[in-house]
Design a protein around this motif. Sequence first.
Motif, PDB file in Angstrom:
ATOM      1  N   GLN A 357      -1.664   2.714   3.509  1.00  0.00           N
ATOM      2  CA  GLN A 357      -2.218   2.196   4.756  1.00  0.00           C
ATOM      3  C   GLN A 357      -1.481   2.746   5.970  1.00  0.00           C
ATOM      4  O   GLN A 357      -2.080   2.981   7.030  1.00  0.00           O
ATOM      5  CB  GLN A 357      -2.208   0.661   4.765  1.00  0.00           C
ATOM      6  CG  GLN A 357      -0.839   0.027   4.899  1.00  0.00           C
ATOM      7  CD  GLN A 357      -0.163  -0.162   3.560  1.00  0.00           C
ATOM      8  OE1 GLN A 357      -0.557   0.453   2.574  1.00  0.00           O
ATOM      9  NE2 GLN A 357       0.850  -1.017   3.525  1.00  0.00           N
ATOM     10  N   ALA A 393      -5.876   3.462  -0.288  1.00  0.00           N
ATOM     11  CA  ALA A 393      -6.453   2.954   0.954  1.00  0.00           C
ATOM     12  C   ALA A 393      -7.571   3.892   1.372  1.00  0.00           C
ATOM     13  O   ALA A 393      -7.492   5.109   1.148  1.00  0.00           O
ATOM     14  CB  ALA A 393      -5.399   2.829   2.047  1.00  0.00           C
ATOM     15  N   GLU A 415     -11.832  -1.379   0.222  1.00  0.00           N
ATOM     16  CA  GLU A 415     -12.355  -1.723   1.537  1.00  0.00           C
ATOM     17  C   GLU A 415     -12.746  -0.430   2.261  1.00  0.00           C
ATOM     18  O   GLU A 415     -11.919   0.470   2.417  1.00  0.00           O
ATOM     19  CB  GLU A 415     -11.307  -2.476   2.345  1.00  0.00           C
ATOM     20  CG  GLU A 415     -11.087  -3.901   1.893  1.00  0.00           C
ATOM     21  CD  GLU A 415     -12.270  -4.790   2.227  1.00  0.00           C
ATOM     22  OE1 GLU A 415     -13.020  -4.447   3.168  1.00  0.00           O
ATOM     23  OE2 GLU A 415     -12.448  -5.812   1.542  1.00  0.00           O
ATOM     24  N   ASN A 417     -13.405   0.204   5.438  1.00  0.00           N
ATOM     25  CA  ASN A 417     -12.731   0.358   6.726  1.00  0.00           C
ATOM     26  C   ASN A 417     -13.496   1.331   7.634  1.00  0.00           C
ATOM     27  O   ASN A 417     -14.541   1.862   7.284  1.00  0.00           O
ATOM     28  CB  ASN A 417     -11.279   0.801   6.553  1.00  0.00           C
ATOM     29  CG  ASN A 417     -10.472  -0.212   5.749  1.00  0.00           C
ATOM     30  OD1 ASN A 417     -10.531  -1.409   6.030  1.00  0.00           O
ATOM     31  ND2 ASN A 417      -9.742   0.261   4.752  1.00  0.00           N
ATOM     32  N   ASP A 426      -7.129  -1.766  11.084  1.00  0.00           N
ATOM     33  CA  ASP A 426      -6.114  -2.262  10.157  1.00  0.00           C
ATOM     34  C   ASP A 426      -6.550  -1.911   8.741  1.00  0.00           C
ATOM     35  O   ASP A 426      -7.432  -2.551   8.172  1.00  0.00           O
ATOM     36  CB  ASP A 426      -5.952  -3.772  10.319  1.00  0.00           C
ATOM     37  CG  ASP A 426      -4.818  -4.315   9.454  1.00  0.00           C
ATOM     38  OD1 ASP A 426      -3.969  -3.502   9.039  1.00  0.00           O
ATOM     39  OD2 ASP A 426      -4.803  -5.537   9.199  1.00  0.00           O
ATOM     40  N   GLN A 428      -6.558  -1.588   4.757  1.00  0.00           N
ATOM     41  CA  GLN A 428      -6.076  -2.393   3.641  1.00  0.00           C
ATOM     42  C   GLN A 428      -5.802  -1.511   2.433  1.00  0.00           C
ATOM     43  O   GLN A 428      -6.467  -0.497   2.221  1.00  0.00           O
ATOM     44  CB  GLN A 428      -7.100  -3.469   3.258  1.00  0.00           C
ATOM     45  CG  GLN A 428      -7.189  -4.626   4.222  1.00  0.00           C
ATOM     46  CD  GLN A 428      -8.072  -4.321   5.413  1.00  0.00           C
ATOM     47  OE1 GLN A 428      -9.043  -3.578   5.279  1.00  0.00           O
ATOM     48  NE2 GLN A 428      -7.739  -4.879   6.569  1.00  0.00           N
ATOM     49  N   THR A 429      -4.824  -1.937   1.632  1.00  0.00           N
ATOM     50  CA  THR A 429      -4.440  -1.220   0.427  1.00  0.00           C
ATOM     51  C   THR A 429      -4.846  -2.014  -0.801  1.00  0.00           C
ATOM     52  O   THR A 429      -4.720  -3.244  -0.821  1.00  0.00           O
ATOM     53  CB  THR A 429      -2.924  -0.964   0.399  1.00  0.00           C
ATOM     54  OG1 THR A 429      -2.562  -0.169   1.520  1.00  0.00           O
ATOM     55  CG2 THR A 429      -2.517  -0.243  -0.870  1.00  0.00           C
ATOM     56  N   VAL A 430      -5.341  -1.314  -1.804  1.00  0.00           N
ATOM     57  CA  VAL A 430      -5.749  -1.933  -3.063  1.00  0.00           C
ATOM     58  C   VAL A 430      -4.932  -1.308  -4.186  1.00  0.00           C
ATOM     59  O   VAL A 430      -4.732  -0.090  -4.213  1.00  0.00           O
ATOM     60  CB  VAL A 430      -7.259  -1.736  -3.321  1.00  0.00           C
ATOM     61  CG1 VAL A 430      -7.648  -2.255  -4.697  1.00  0.00           C
ATOM     62  CG2 VAL A 430      -8.073  -2.433  -2.248  1.00  0.00           C
TER      63      VAL A 430
END
Length: 638
Positions: A357, A393, A415, A417, A426, A428-430
């Motif tokens: 991210q 991300a 996500e 994004n 912003d 997000q990290t998975v």
Amino acid sequence: MDGHPLVTDPTSPQPVARTADVPSHAGSAALPHARSEPDPAEHPPVRPDAGGGGGGAGTVGGGSGSIDRLRFVGVATRRIARGSDADEIILGLCRATVPTFADAILVYLLNPLPVGDEQPQNPWVFVLRRTDRIPDELAFRDVSGGLAADGGGGTGSAAVLPLLSGALARVELRGNGPLAEVLRGVRPVFTDTQVSQQALAELTGAETLPEERHAILAPLRGQRRVIGAAVFLRRPDNDAFEKDDLQVAQQLSTHSALGVDKAILHGREASIADELQRTMLPDDLPQPTGVRLASRYLPAGKTARVGGDWYDAIPLPGSRVALVVGDVMGHSTTSAAIMGQLRTTVQTLAGLDLPPQEVLHHLDEQAQRLGDDRMATCLYAVYDPVAHRITAANAGHPPPVLLHRDGTTEVVNLEPNAPIGVGGVDFQTVELPAPPGSTLVLYTDGLVESRTRDVWTGVEDLREKLTETSSLTRPDHAAPLEPLCDAILDIVGPGDRDDDIALLAARFEGIAPGNEASLELEPRPESVRHARRLVRESLAGWDLTELEDAVELLVSEVVTNAVRYAERPVSVRLLRTDVLRCEVGDDVPQLPRLRQAGPADEGGRGLYLVQRLARKWGATRLSTGKLVWFEMTLPGRS
């Protein structure tokens, strides 16, 4: 409709035999035919027959033929303009003029052809690029289709046009010769003067030259200079060229020369575009520990050879690897240049070992600094072969697809994004598991989206293709990676691709837990002996006692330097793969520097020992400090 007879393109279809490119002077004693004999009635003259004497079929001439000349020039220039490269343009010139304007033609060009403002090499060398002529059979027919006065029993075009039989294939221009004088004049000339005859003899090497006005020597002048010459020939028994024919030759030669100039310049631009695209993408993918990689790149088309799609694989500390795929809007050199800047930024940020991210956040800021309209999508994933996990991300990019060993597929839920360049996002990290034997497929939208299908339809097609390809292998084996990439590209139809395609496939193998040993040490001098004990126990368990002395010495040197300056715990990790890798991490950001210690120095020899004994070593700055690593070759391996 305007009261004039309709005039068709005299070059389509071509009803006469043609000669191919002339390979050399030695092999051109008789120019070969490329077509069979046609019916003379299929090739009507460009102008109505005015009853002039002896006129050969299909010539442009006569005082009443000015309108026909104008029409002929229009048709001929359109035929020349169809060519996309120098050879096609020269072929168009030949087929537009023979036999409508001339009975034969020779075209010489500079070799090599200069590009743009480049100056030709000295001395100038002209090469015979193409010749064209009427066939021997038509050379002895009159307009009505009967035999000419000589009965048709002559020796053919070699006798009627002796210039063709001995034309030189390569001519070196003399600076003050007659040919140079004619070329400096730029305008076409009849070969009825001493200078023009000498120029024609110098260019072609012919001993027997056409009589009267049966030949025109036309310089081919491009945008900046003369790049060649064309010789228009008529048979001795045909009408001689008239004064107005010089203007026709001028138009044809100028149009052809400008077309060649533009084609050469376009070829250079295409070459630069290809080179730019190659330099922007990685030449060879790395081979990091625990993962195998394969990639493909396809441009949008021949007219758009560069674009903003890219992929990358970046080794990270701790035997991890960053997998990147991105897409900048557009298919121009500007898009490729922006892509190169963003790719360099990603490589720099990856070297700092920032989380995904954070990488996308800084990449977004860099895109905004490049301009308000610098939009891109990007997916950044980090694979850890020890933990068998992926951290990823996404910034507006199509989701990757994970192919499991059993052939099942799943779309990685990330996500979406906003794209890079929007600002204030912003990311997000998975984190998700990466089982051994599974394959992660990252791609750009050109693979799954087109004018005829949406993204999700293309993603489903991709999943079906992955399952189908995986079913062709044995159940306990994963599909071979390179053929898998080729199969993936098959989902794009020949007329279904209007965007670049970047594809990166990663086969996860991982590192088994038994091949990894780690320890955290307090920053105290006595911690060094604990590091040595870890080395002895690990190498004994791996049956690598041959390396014990060297590895123990090097670990002692690196750990001693770490605990001397560190304030937080020092990490030590050993990895056994195709090599033995040792990693020592601490919280000191300064990277070690190799130096030559003097006889009186008490320190400075640790890295010297590492360099001498290790197969490879390096140091990487991390967000929390640094990592020093070295690799040792396993016994029995070169």
